[in-house]
Design an enzyme around this catalytic site. Structure first.
Site, mmCIF file in Angstrom:
data_model
loop_
_atom_site.group_PDB
_atom_site.id
_atom_site.type_symbol
_atom_site.label_atom_id
_atom_site.label_comp_id
_atom_site.label_asym_id
_atom_site.label_seq_id
_atom_site.Cartn_x
_atom_site.Cartn_y
_atom_site.Cartn_z
ATOM 1 N N GLY A 1 -9.513 -34.860 54.276
ATOM 2 C CA GLY A 1 -9.837 -36.168 54.482
ATOM 3 C C GLY A 1 -10.447 -36.431 55.878
ATOM 4 N N ASP B 1 -11.021 -38.181 48.379
ATOM 5 C CA ASP B 1 -10.976 -38.636 49.576
ATOM 6 C C ASP B 1 -10.811 -40.365 49.256
ATOM 7 O OD1 ASP B 1 -11.300 -36.362 51.014
ATOM 8 O OD2 ASP B 1 -13.404 -36.572 51.266
ATOM 9 N N ASN C 1 -19.584 -39.595 47.817
ATOM 10 C CA ASN C 1 -20.438 -40.087 48.646
ATOM 11 C C ASN C 1 -21.776 -39.559 48.828
ATOM 12 O OD1 ASN C 1 -20.197 -42.147 50.874
ATOM 13 N ND2 ASN C 1 -18.252 -41.446 51.363
#
Lengths: 405, 405
Positions: free
Chosen positions: B181, B138, B108
């Protein structure tokens, strides 16, 4: 023996290969024509008291082989530790079912259970053959080269530290991994087998065989950190100070004790967190991470030593042979005969029960924070074949353009 | 392109297969005759700023294949998140080295880094082709069926819970396993794939996609415990209450934050310990154990999905192909085309960067504490071949003699 009934049970903490031993007992016992029935007690001695037996003679050999490859005690386990009264209850049940062979697969505490049951049987004049079959990830049974279950757990720990070292090299900081082992540091020491290159972690290994001092610990972590810019530490859950007080109890408020009077060390991340907080606070290092391997290390499915599997099967087979052809109760032990080869002995129960083996001095480095080559030679063949291996890039530096000086 | 120099780097948390992607980039780039040099930046964008480059053109393909099978970022990683000023520094260095292709393997945050660098390059009129190559355990990248690294971590979590369930069945009690997570529950949900028989755990799965209430949690644990005499719980480290406050922060005193403003959730066993203490105190259950999977789940050597390995290699290869034959910067994405088969797309960076995917509602059961069959179908093929399987004895009860009533 008139009844032809044998009983097998599993006690204490599960291992990855304890069902190999169960399968070894059942399949070997089936070869003896005098064996009419093979009973399993569910949840160890507790299942005997409760008459909670299953007939393993009615299990297929195919399913037994599949269960053999499944970790954790298939019959269930217990932490009960029989006293004399408890043992009298056991006899009542064994007598009622005409059971004449009792095989108990377990560790330290279970061997003591077998010893007591054997004594009670002799006192009562009841013809019971009692065999203790070793298993424990702690590797702390006296008289054995090593114990079934330990090699697979050691393999997990070695693989875990090999990975944790790579992770820590990628994102540098301090990493603390806490490993099971109340009195014996064998499993924590197995972390050393995850190391390949000289700069690799674990850089420091703390064992219950040596007194732990937080001040010394901080000095040692700092020295490694200054040298490598990072530090990977393996810590036994059983570390204690010079007075014998567990380091964990400096932190824990309510110490949980089991029926054997042991303080609960596993199933909590408190020790790793305490040590990490000390490092952050006293050394001012920002990236400090702690993992507690907990139950993963003894029950992870799919991380097993093939040597361990084979030997766990064989101790079960040999237990039956000792019982059928021998004249004494006892505890099966593994004796190393070559590099690498083993044979099996039946030791007197008194020689094993209630005793705790700890790491021999020759296995611990003079610094007290590493293992010796003797230990590496001892452990390596136990880990089995196809150990995953770590490789790294051979860096060819590119000349700087802007920052050339 | 005049220089023929490409640069590759790895950012964010390591995975078990991130070096497959690195090898994919390097080996594929070698096939293009216009590629003269393949540089690697050590420790992500930090290595660019520091001009800390290695020449991967001088690495052997044999060693690259060995490194590909080694977990954790072989070039090293970083948590740095470049702002505009940081990116100007990056340009200075890239320009000085005449680098014209930039491949950044990351999650991300790394995709956002690539987006900013790409924008800065356009603003500066510098001919830089920027490709983001996905990796994250994740599984929280928007636009991808799944992300490389997730399947292997999911396999670890599934195997861990399969073992923990067997351990808990042998010595019954409550077991709480905390899984990584922050916002996305995919990895925690993977625990469901460790379940085989209807009575198996995990019996309860708590995801960050649903608000967490300690009161409801205790009621649900108690109900399972009363039904099965035991309870296995999977909990995401990112669980939060209805106001969005992390459950962990109810406990933690000093919340550590990284450069991205994220609270540190991993590297501490606090959440598991808090939940275990609640269960002991409020439900009066004695045997309650908690494990925090921590760094083991992303870096364990020897637990990897072969499907994940293959795809991680392919995203690296495709990234080079997109860069050499395409006309746009972008982010490589995996698209599922069959059961099971995939193809690869290049998505605009804007479509991926800084966005977070969470578990789709269709993957979460109505109860909020389990996954659906849709999720099981989604995840199963990703776990790869040779998943270890658990078997149990088929108990034939023996009639009681003493306690017959």
């Amino acid at each position: 023996m008139a009844s032809g009934k044998i009983l097998v049970a599993q006690g204490g903490g599960p291992t990855a290969v304890i069902n190999q031993t169960l399968a070894g007992v059942v399949l070997e016992a089936r070869r003896f024509r005098q064996v009419e029935r093979i009973y399993g007690a569910r949840h160890g001695v507790r299942g005997i008291i409760d008459e909670d037996f299953v007939d393993l003679t009615q299990e297929t050999s195919h399913n037994l082989e599949l269960v053999a490859n499944t970790p954790s005690s298939a019959l269930g386990s217990t932490r009960d530790k029989p006293d004399e009264k408890y043992c009298q209850e056991i006899f009542k049940v064994l007598r009622a079912h005409q059971i004449e062979h009792f095989f108990y697969i377990g560790g330290n505490d279970s061997s003591d259970t077998v010893r007591i049951v054997s004594l009670e049987a002799q006192k009562a004049g009841y013809p019971l053959r009692c065999i203790h079959i070793p298993k424990t990830i702690d590797n702390d049974l006296v008289g054995s080269d090593h114990t079934p279950g330990f090699p697979s757990a050691a393999r997990f720990v070695a693989q875990a530290f090999a990975g944790a070292n790579l992770d820590n090299a990628a994102l540098p900081g301090v990493y603390v991994g806490v490993v099971m082992g109340r009195h014996a540091g064998f499993l924590t020491a197995a972390s050393a087998l995850g190391k390949k290159f000289p700069e690799d972690g674990p850089h420091l290994i703390y064992l219950p065989e040596r007194d732990f001092s937080i001040e010394k610990f901080l000095i040692e972590v700092k020295a490694v950190y200054l040298r490598y810019g990072r530090c990977v530490v393996a810590v036994s859950e059983g570390i204690h100070d010079a007075s014998g007080t567990p380091i964990l109890s400096l932190l824990a408020k309510d110490l949980e004790r089991d029926a054997h009077g042991n303080v609960q060390l596993s199933g909590t991340g408190a020790l790793a967190d305490l040590l990490c907080e000390e490092i952050k606070a006293k050394l001012g290092i920002k990236r400090v991470r702690g993992d507690t391997f907990g139950y993963l290390q003894r029950s992870f499915i799919g991380c097993v030593s093939d040597v361990d599997q084979r030997e766990a099967r064989e101790v079960g087979e040999k237990a039956v042979q000792f019982a059928m052809w021998g004249k004494h109760d006892g505890s099966v032990a593994i004796r190393r005969t070559g590099f690498y080869s083993v044979d099996y002995d039946l030791l007197p129960l008194d020689a094993v029960a209630g005793k705790t083996r700890t790491m021999e001095d020759e296995f611990i480095s003079a610094s007290g924070t590493d293992v010796t080559d003797a230990f590496r030679m001892y452990l390596r063949p136990l880990l089995g074949s196809a150990m995953p291996d770590a490789f790294r890039l051979r860096f060819s530096p590119v000349e700087k353009v802007l920052k050339r000086t």
